[in-house]
Design a protein around this motif. Structure first.
Motif, short mmCIF file in Angstrom:
data_model
loop_
_atom_site.label_atom_id
_atom_site.label_comp_id
_atom_site.label_asym_id
_atom_site.label_seq_id
_atom_site.Cartn_x
_atom_site.Cartn_y
_atom_site.Cartn_z
N ARG A 101 0.84 -1.22 0.00
CA ARG A 101 0.00 0.00 0.00
C ARG A 101 0.87 1.25 0.00
N GLU A 102 1.92 1.25 0.79
CA GLU A 102 2.81 2.41 0.85
C GLU A 102 3.50 2.64 -0.50
N ILE A 103 3.99 1.57 -1.11
CA ILE A 103 4.65 1.69 -2.41
C ILE A 103 3.67 2.21 -3.46
N VAL A 104 2.47 1.66 -3.46
CA VAL A 104 1.46 2.10 -4.44
C VAL A 104 1.10 3.56 -4.22
N ALA A 105 0.88 3.96 -2.99
CA ALA A 105 0.51 5.35 -2.70
C ALA A 105 1.63 6.31 -3.11
N ARG A 106 2.87 5.96 -2.79
CA ARG A 106 4.00 6.83 -3.15
C ARG A 106 4.17 6.91 -4.66
N SER A 107 4.03 5.78 -5.32
CA SER A 107 4.16 5.77 -6.78
C SER A 107 3.04 6.57 -7.44
N GLU A 108 1.83 6.37 -6.96
CA GLU A 108 0.69 7.09 -7.51
C GLU A 108 0.83 8.60 -7.30
N ALA A 109 1.33 9.00 -6.14
CA ALA A 109 1.53 10.43 -5.86
C ALA A 109 2.57 11.04 -6.80
N ALA A 110 3.50 10.19 -7.27
CA ALA A 110 4.53 10.66 -8.20
C ALA A 110 4.10 10.50 -9.65
N GLY A 111 2.84 10.07 -9.86
CA GLY A 111 2.33 9.90 -11.22
C GLY A 111 2.73 8.59 -11.86
N GLY A 112 3.16 7.63 -11.07
CA GLY A 112 3.59 6.35 -11.61
C GLY A 112 2.55 5.26 -11.47
N GLU A 113 2.96 4.07 -11.80
CA GLU A 113 2.09 2.90 -11.66
C GLU A 113 2.91 1.74 -11.12
N VAL A 114 2.20 0.79 -10.49
CA VAL A 114 2.84 -0.35 -9.85
C VAL A 114 2.21 -1.63 -10.38
N PHE A 115 3.05 -2.58 -10.69
CA PHE A 115 2.61 -3.91 -11.09
C PHE A 115 2.98 -4.86 -9.96
N VAL A 116 2.01 -5.66 -9.51
CA VAL A 116 2.24 -6.59 -8.41
C VAL A 116 2.17 -8.01 -8.94
N ILE A 117 3.20 -8.79 -8.62
CA ILE A 117 3.26 -10.21 -8.97
C ILE A 117 3.25 -10.98 -7.66
N ALA A 118 2.28 -11.87 -7.49
CA ALA A 118 2.17 -12.62 -6.24
C ALA A 118 2.44 -14.10 -6.48
N ASN A 119 3.22 -14.69 -5.59
CA ASN A 119 3.51 -16.11 -5.62
C ASN A 119 2.61 -16.81 -4.61
N ASN A 120 2.24 -18.04 -4.89
CA ASN A 120 1.43 -18.82 -3.95
C ASN A 120 2.07 -18.92 -2.57
N LYS A 121 3.40 -18.87 -2.52
CA LYS A 121 4.09 -19.03 -1.24
C LYS A 121 4.03 -17.76 -0.39
N ALA A 122 3.53 -16.66 -0.92
CA ALA A 122 3.42 -15.43 -0.12
C ALA A 122 2.40 -15.60 1.00
N GLU A 123 1.21 -16.12 0.66
CA GLU A 123 0.15 -16.27 1.66
C GLU A 123 -0.62 -17.59 1.51
N GLY A 124 -0.38 -18.30 0.43
CA GLY A 124 -1.06 -19.58 0.25
C GLY A 124 -1.88 -19.70 -1.01
N CYS A 125 -2.27 -18.59 -1.63
CA CYS A 125 -3.06 -18.62 -2.86
C CYS A 125 -2.91 -17.26 -3.55
N SER A 126 -2.11 -17.23 -4.59
CA SER A 126 -1.79 -15.94 -5.21
C SER A 126 -3.02 -15.17 -5.70
#
Length: 89
Positions: A45-70
């Motif tokens: 959330r912090e990365i997205v908010a900071r990027s958005e405030a700077a006019g950027g965009e964020v791409f998120v890639i999630a692995n199943n091992k992060a929480e159990g189901c990407s």
């Protein structure tokens, strides 16, 4: 902190201190969130908010091992972003 640019890629993987093989066995068959990571979501959330405030965009890639189901990690993250006032695209 993490520097953000016009485009950022965030890759959600194995939580610190855990091992791939351990989580592969513990999280199979990857059909539900088995270990939610609220701190990880807050970081994104912090990365997205900071990027958005700077006019950027964020791409998120999630692995199943992060929480159990990407796919469910992505849904939970989108809901978390929406609640915080950051609208995912």
């Amino acid at each position: 902190g993490v520097e953000v640019g016009p485009r950022c890629v965030v890759r959600l993987m194995i939580p610190p201190g855990r091992r791939y093989a351990e989580l592969a066995e513990a999280f199979a068959p990857y059909d539900r969130l088995r270990a939610p990571q609220p701190g990880m979501r807050a970081d994104v959330r912090e990365i997205v908010a900071r990027s958005e405030a700077a006019g950027g965009e964020v791409f998120v890639i999630a692995n199943n091992k992060a929480e159990g189901c990407s796919p469910l990690t992505v849904v939970a993250l989108a809901e978390s972003l929406a609640r915080s006032g950051v609208a995912p695209r």
